[in-house]
Design an enzyme around this catalytic site. Structure first.
Site, PDB file in Angstrom:
ATOM      1  N   CYS A  73      -8.770   0.145   0.714  1.00 61.32           N
ATOM      2  CA  CYS A  73      -7.974  -0.335   1.846  1.00 61.32           C
ATOM      3  C   CYS A  73      -8.717  -1.366   2.683  1.00 61.32           C
ATOM      4  CB  CYS A  73      -7.523   0.835   2.707  1.00 61.32           C
ATOM      5  SG  CYS A  73      -6.304   1.865   1.879  1.00 61.32           S
ATOM      6  N   LYS A  90      -7.176  -4.882   2.645  1.00 63.83           N
ATOM      7  CA  LYS A  90      -5.922  -5.218   3.335  1.00 63.83           C
ATOM      8  C   LYS A  90      -6.091  -6.492   4.157  1.00 63.83           C
ATOM      9  CE  LYS A  90      -3.126  -1.490   4.966  1.00 63.83           C
ATOM     10  NZ  LYS A  90      -2.921  -0.174   5.490  1.00 63.83           N
ATOM     11  N   HIS A 120       5.991   0.409  12.673  1.00 64.59           N
ATOM     12  CA  HIS A 120       4.663   0.369  12.030  1.00 64.59           C
ATOM     13  C   HIS A 120       4.379   1.670  11.303  1.00 64.59           C
ATOM     14  CE1 HIS A 120       3.776  -3.263  14.291  1.00 64.59           C
ATOM     15  NE2 HIS A 120       4.318  -2.655  15.316  1.00 64.59           N
ATOM     16  N   ASP A 121       5.384   2.263  10.709  1.00 65.98           N
ATOM     17  CA  ASP A 121       5.155   3.533  10.037  1.00 65.98           C
ATOM     18  C   ASP A 121       4.619   3.342   8.630  1.00 65.98           C
ATOM     19  OD1 ASP A 121       5.496   6.195  11.246  1.00 65.98           O
ATOM     20  OD2 ASP A 121       7.216   5.181  12.159  1.00 65.98           O
ATOM     21  N   ASP A 122       4.272   4.476   8.023  1.00 67.08           N
ATOM     22  CA  ASP A 122       3.624   4.429   6.725  1.00 67.08           C
ATOM     23  C   ASP A 122       4.586   4.115   5.593  1.00 67.08           C
ATOM     24  OD1 ASP A 122       0.887   5.276   7.480  1.00 67.08           O
ATOM     25  OD2 ASP A 122       1.995   6.964   8.286  1.00 67.08           O
ATOM     26  N   ASP A 172       1.452   1.084  -2.129  1.00 68.54           N
ATOM     27  CA  ASP A 172       0.080   0.705  -1.796  1.00 68.54           C
ATOM     28  C   ASP A 172      -0.614   0.352  -3.113  1.00 68.54           C
ATOM     29  OD1 ASP A 172       0.387   1.744   0.887  1.00 68.54           O
ATOM     30  OD2 ASP A 172      -1.762   2.130   0.897  1.00 68.54           O
ATOM     31  N   ASP A 222       1.306   8.093   1.958  1.00 65.30           N
ATOM     32  CA  ASP A 222       2.251   7.607   2.965  1.00 65.30           C
ATOM     33  C   ASP A 222       3.552   8.417   2.984  1.00 65.30           C
ATOM     34  OD1 ASP A 222       0.747   5.664   4.266  1.00 65.30           O
ATOM     35  OD2 ASP A 222       1.205   4.132   2.774  1.00 65.30           O
ATOM     36  N   GLY A 251       6.794   1.117 -14.460  1.00 65.45           N
ATOM     37  CA  GLY A 251       5.790   0.327 -13.772  1.00 65.45           C
ATOM     38  C   GLY A 251       5.881  -1.138 -14.141  1.00 65.45           C
ATOM     39  N   THR A 261       3.104  -4.683 -14.917  1.00 64.52           N
ATOM     40  CA  THR A 261       1.726  -5.147 -15.077  1.00 64.52           C
ATOM     41  C   THR A 261       1.664  -6.673 -15.077  1.00 64.52           C
ATOM     42  OG1 THR A 261       1.382  -3.234 -16.493  1.00 64.52           O
ATOM     43  CG2 THR A 261      -0.346  -4.879 -16.487  1.00 64.52           C
TER      44      THR A 261
HETATM   45 CO    CO Z   1      -0.355   4.982   5.788  1.00 66.37          CO
HETATM   46 CO    CO Z   2       0.371   2.261   3.101  1.00 66.45          CO
HETATM   47 CO    CO Z   3       9.081  -5.617 -14.295  1.00 68.29          CO
END
Ligand code: CO
Ligand code: CO
Ligand code: CO
Length: 345
Positions: free
Chosen positions: A14, A17, A45-47, A64, A87, A135, A137
């Site tokens: 982190c 960031k 501003h929450d997670d 994240d 989160d 997912g 990549t």
């Molecule tokens: Co968070």
């Molecule tokens: Co986060």
């Molecule tokens: Co895709």
């Protein structure tokens, strides 16, 4: 030869960031949806964001991802996944499904490293009861990994930054210092034991801590990640329009974090976080410099910071200790809005 992911990055986890000021600046240009079913968006501003499906069900949605925080690909996958899922827990949700997000330099890493990262992610997802169902990549350098996670929550039971109340005590569930120790590892100042402790903590899911929050009907919480304890506390103070007092001497620390900071091991992200909080904060004039900088330390997969009524705080602490979060401690309190949002002592 064994893959060492740390060789590939300057700041991992982190700490990578973008600065909170820059983020606030460009988020001002982001058009926000006007939809009564959007219960939480970036405004507080929450997670994570929250979307109401019906009166009994809302979805918590978050992502994240970041560059490596450790040398071993499997452990990096574990830590990144624990951090991504956190989160959902911070908002009181139950994580259920996830997608892998992977940026991977195909020509610079053996294929085994890539599969080890994914296996590490799956290992933690399984622990959390999360099904990874897909997912995406991209060929990119340095490598980055994380998850996009969806969780369930009851629309009336959302825990947010805006849920702090005057008189609440602030409980932190994991000790601080992952940023300092990872920097110390890079500078060959941290011991192997420090690094092991930090890695172990970063792999711990915030799920058990979230269960305790639900049991005691806690309304205000966040997890501590890239903006450090002070940065996340400031976001909470602003969202709740109250002041938070942090007693930095009471904050539990990992291994030799304090000594490392005394010896000058202060990651760049800490100064960036200090810039972010300074205008809204009152720092006690005789505040110890090292403690102040620890309050700014960017955490990767850090603990929960929860707002707890004083009359139940002992029970909450004892429950947290029983789940294995043995360093959980009261580190401050919430007051009516004073001159500044944040008081550091
Ligand atoms: Co968070
Ligand atoms: Co986060
Ligand atoms: Co895709």
């Amino acid at each position: 030869m064994k893959t060492d992911l740390l060789q590939m990055v300057e700041s991992g986890g982190c700490s990578a960031k973008i600065s909170p000021q820059l983020l606030e600046e460009f988020l001002r240009y982001l058009p926000l949806p006007h939809d009564p079913n959007v219960l939480v968006d970036i405004n507080s501003h929450d997670d994570a964001g929250v979307y109401r499906v019906n009166d009994d069900l809302a979805l918590v949605f978050t992502t994240d991802f970041f560059p490596p925080v450790c040398s071993d690909p499997f452990e990096f996958g574990q830590i990144a996944a624990a951090n991504s899922i956190s989160d959902v827990y911070a908002m009181g949700g139950t994580p259920v499904i996830a997608l892998n997000i992977m940026m991977f330099p195909a020509s610079k890493l053996p294929i085994e490293a890539y599969s080890e990262i994914l296996k590490g992610g799956s290992d933690i997802a399984e622990q959390a009861g999360v099904r990874i169902i897909g997912g995406h990549t991209i060929d990119d350098f340095p490598p980055k990994y994380g998850l996009a996670v969806v969780g369930y929550i009851h629309p009336d039971k959302i825990i947010t930054n805006a849920g702090a109340r005057p008189g609440d005590l602030l409980i932190l569930t994991k000790p601080l210092g992952t940023g300092v120790i990872l920097a110390g590892q890079r500078m060959k100042m941290a011991s192997e034991d420090d690094v092991d402790q930090a890695k172990k903590l970063m792999k711990i899911l915030n799920g058990p801590g979230a269960e305790v929050m639900k049991k005691y009907n806690i309304k205000g919480a966040t997890d501590i990640t890239g903006y450090g304890l002070a940065g996340h506390a400031l976001k909470m103070a602003k969202a709740s329009n109250l002041s938070l007092e942090l007693n930095l001497a009471k904050v539990p620390l990992i291994g030799s974090t304090y000594r490392l900071v005394e010896e000058g091991c202060i990651p760049g992200a800490s100064f960036r976080n200090l810039d972010f909080v300074e205008n809204d904060s009152h720092l006690r004039p005789d505040l110890n410099y090292s403690l102040k900088m620890i309050g700014m330390d960017a955490q990767t997969s850090g603990g929960l910071l929860m707002c707890v009524k004083p009359e139940i705080s002992n029970q909450v602490i004892s429950d947290l200790h029983h789940t294995g979060l043995t360093q959980s401690a009261v580190i401050g309190r919430v007051t009516e809005k004073q001159d500044k949002f944040l008081y550091l002592e």
